[in-house]
Design an enzyme around this catalytic site. Structure first.
Site, PDB file in Angstrom:
ATOM      1  CB  SER A 204      -0.916   0.017   1.234  1.00 21.36           C
ATOM      2  OG  SER A 204      -0.299  -0.648   2.323  1.00 21.36           O
ATOM      3  CG  ASP A 279       7.060 -14.137  17.610  1.00 14.82           C
ATOM      4  OD1 ASP A 279       7.865 -13.784  16.734  1.00 14.82           O
ATOM      5  OD2 ASP A 279       6.636 -13.356  18.485  1.00 14.82           O
TER       6      ASP A 279
END
Length: 713
Positions: A204, A279
């Site tokens: 973007s 994670d």
């Protein structure tokens, strides 16, 4: 009670002599008269803002302008509108979010179902639904009711295969939200599985320009997400008007609120930020469990039933064993180790209501109060308003970590100790943020917050090392260059800059490559150098030399091509210089031979090779890969005969000037519908090819003048 300024002036309340005018009135009848007049005016204004019926006014571009008699009615109308424009797609997405797509449509959806069920999406969606406020829960139910009612009335327009998903419930909306946000944007299942994909990642551009940097003295905002042109990434442009809200913008298909929007007073856009919200933990297996803090802990295990539709229509049932550790669900086991995922946002069910309230805010104070909830798991917020404020917020749920930098947490994390297990999220006050910088402008092109403006307004040294990485790629450098080099930018200029196809990388490296080719190259390399020298360094449809240059960049390792690597002290002018000119020229010779053989010429026009293709539209393209430093970003996939077709990039664009009245231009590149038979599929692509935006129609009288269809409820 609300009284606008016109009413106050009419009553004389704006005068400093207000007290004298009321309390020294010669007649006791004056005060009751004034109070009665106030009451009549207020009641009149309230009745005017609440229409007796709910309507959808469809304009000639297929944009629904929803006028709801109340919020619940507006949500129901929005559900209806999305079905009319994207019904088949929406139901298919909801079926996947349930983890039952293989049951509905066969084995090709099996991996999708396994991912959704392993991540616990359907079960968590039910708990999120219960956690909504009563009012907002009713809005979700209304959106679902709009979907279901549309199919009851227009079932012939919806594919029979997707009707198996019906009826849709409010919890389906939340399941879809989780699959999109937490388990596609925050954590990409293909990254987890180690699967390489030709599909480009989401990206973007976003700009916020203060009055001091604008030509007309008004703040401006540029919204420009780059997403794939298919599936759950599609944008849907709409206006939603109801008591307490009048917002225009776009939402991802299946989402019941606007994700990028503006109203008469403010607006915001999102960019995909350099945010680490998940994670992967490596666990050491021992027996039936895993080691954690010196002890063996058992996995939490449950067995789910997967149904897979066979070619003969029967259902084959198979078990899915889902195991979880204290970190999160297990996604793989091999050679005595398991990988567990930990993802932010799973305990924060208020995402949709936060977006809704962002669109209802009227000033920066209100807007920030909504942002402080931190329900959105990620996305930078770029903001501008009518009062002239601009803001960049590195928004997201950032885990509080005891150690390590961004690179450390991007790798595999040891899961055998509680020291690496994060349990808290940084509050709003901890996030990188700048309001009204001295420069008068803010930009983000998926670079970290440290490079949002110059002189630097947010310093990386003030934040934990794991907050965000440090880099500034060529697209971000191009973005900052255009803003910095124009002291006063008009709305038209901002739109022109938005469509810039100039390659920052070409400006950085051609001055070394061309002389090297003339010095070291063979005849072909010298001809290639002449083509590159004559090239305009842009990726317009008629640009000759862009194909050759882009092919050369694909053949070299850009990470090792420069004599001066990127430097944090010179973020906008590095990397620079060829480290090995002879090797660069040798690569140019090889690439030039291939380009000439494939296309018959070294200077083949960009638009002959790269095409804008969507539905039945096929046009010469302009724009290209952001890694080339092109602000007008497009990504292409191979098609045939060495050609490429657009599959992602510039999708929804909005350029807004907060003047009085607000001026806005927009475009949804692929059109505002996917439903078979709709005239709006691909209809805006010719404007895209011409670098045009459409005027945004927001006033009812103007919408009525461009009315294509009316639906009353």
């Amino acid at each position: 009670m609300f009284i606008n300024r016109v009413q106050l002036i009419f009553l004389g309340f704006s005068s400093k002599r207000y007290k004298l005018r009321v309390f020294k009135a010669s007649s006791n009848r004056v005060l009751p008269f004034i109070l009665g007049l106030i009451f009549a005016l207020v009641v009149g204004s309230q009745s005017f803002s609440s229409p007796p019926n709910t309507e959808i006014l469809w304009d000639t571009y297929g944009i629904p302008h929803i006028y709801g008699k109340d919020a619940r009615s507006a949500f129901q109308a929005f559900g209806w509108a999305q079905m009319q424009s994207h019904g088949n797609l929406l139901l298919r997405l909801y079926g996947q979010a349930r983890g039952r797509a293989a049951e509905y449509w066969g084995e090709k959806y099996l991996e999708s179902d396994k991912w959704v069920l392993t991540m616990g999406v359907p079960e968590r969606a039910r708990s999120w639904y219960s956690a909504q406020s009563p009012a907002f829960r009713s809005y979700l139910d209304a959106f679902a009711a709009g979907i279901n009612t549309y199919v009851k009335e227009h079932g012939d327009l919806i594919d029979d295969s997707v009707e198996a998903v019906l009826p849709v419930k409010g919890e389906d909306v939340l399941a879809h939200l989780q699959r999109v946000l937490n388990f596609t944007f925050v954590v990409d299942p293909e990254k987890v599985g180690g699967v390489s994909s030709q599909e480009p990642k989401a990206g973007s551009n976003g700009w916020a320009i203060a009055p001091k940097h604008s030509a007309n003295g008004h703040a401006m905002l540029l919204a420009n997400p780059h997403l794939p042109w298919s599936d759950l990434y599609l944008w849907y442009e709409a206006q939603i008007t109801a008591p307490g809200i009048d917002a225009y913008g776009a939402s991802l298909v299946g989402i019941p609120v606007l994700n990028i929007a503006f109203n008469n007073n403010l607006g915001w856009t999102h960019t995909v930020n350099t945010h680490d919200g998940w994670d992967a933990y490596e666990l050491k297996l021992t027996g039936d469990g895993y080691r954690f803090d010196g002890k063996v802990r058992p996995f939490e295990t449950k067995t789910l039933s997967l149904k897979v539709k066979q070619k003969d229509g029967t259902l084959l049932q198979q078990p899915l064993v889902v195991k979880s550790s204290v970190h999160g669900p297990i996604v793989s086991e091999k050679d005595g180790f398991a990988i567990a995922l930990r993802v932010v946002g799973l305990d924060r069910p208020g995402v949709l209501e936060q977006w809704w309230d962002m669109a209802r805010s009227q000033n920066l104070t209100q807007f920030q109060k909504v942002l402080e909830r931190l329900q959105l798991p990620m996305f930078t917020v770029m903001y501008a308003d009518k009062e002239g404020h601009i803001m960049h917020l590195f928004n997201g749920q950032v885990p509080v970590r005891e150690q390590g930098d961004f690179e450390y947490w991007s790798g595999m994390i040891p899961g055998d100790t509680s020291k690496t297990l994060w349990t808290k999220i940084h509050p709003y006050k901890d996030l990188p943020r700048v309001i009204d910088p001295a420069s008068g402008w803010l930009q983000n092109a998926n670079d970290p917050p440290w490079t949002t403006t110059f002189p630097q307004a947010i310093k990386a040294s003030d934040y934990p090392l794991y907050m965000a990485p440090r880099f500034m790629d060529f697209r971000a450098q191009r973005s900052a260059r255009m803003l910095a080099e124009d002291e006063k930018i008009s709305l038209d200029e901002m739109i022109r800059y938005k469509h810039s196809t100039r390659m920052e990388l070409a400006d950085r490296i051609l001055d070394d490559l061309i002389p090297a080719a003339k010095q070291y190259g063979n005849k072909l390399a010298k001809r290639a150098a002449s083509v590159l020298e004559a090239w305009d360094r842009q990726a317009n449809a008629d640009s000759r030399g862009a194909v050759l240059f882009a092919s050369w960049t694909q053949a070299i390792n850009l990470d090792k091509a420069f004599s001066k690597p990127w430097n944090e002290k010179s973020p906008r002018t590095t990397p620079d210089g060829l480290i090995n000119p002879k090797n660069a020229v040798a690569t140019l010779e090889t690439v030039a031979a291939k380009v000439e053989k494939t296309y018959g010429a070294l200077d083949v026009p960009w638009g002959e090779v790269f095409r804008l293709k969507y539905s039945n539209v096929d046009l010469p393209a302009n724009g290209g890969d952001g890694e080339l430093g092109i602000f007008r970003t497009l990504y292409f996939a191979p098609s045939e005969n060495g050609r490429f077709q657009s599959v992602a990039g510039d999708s929804y664009v909005a350029a807004i000037e907060f003047s009085n009245p607000v001026k806005a231009m927009a475009l949804t590149s692929y059109g505002n519908a996917t439903q078979p038979g709709s005239t709006h599929v691909g209809e805006q692509l010719p404007m895209f090819a011409k670098k045009q935006l459409r005027p945004v129609w927001r006033d009812r009288a103007i919408i009525e003048a461009h009315l294509a269809e009316r639906k009353a409820f």
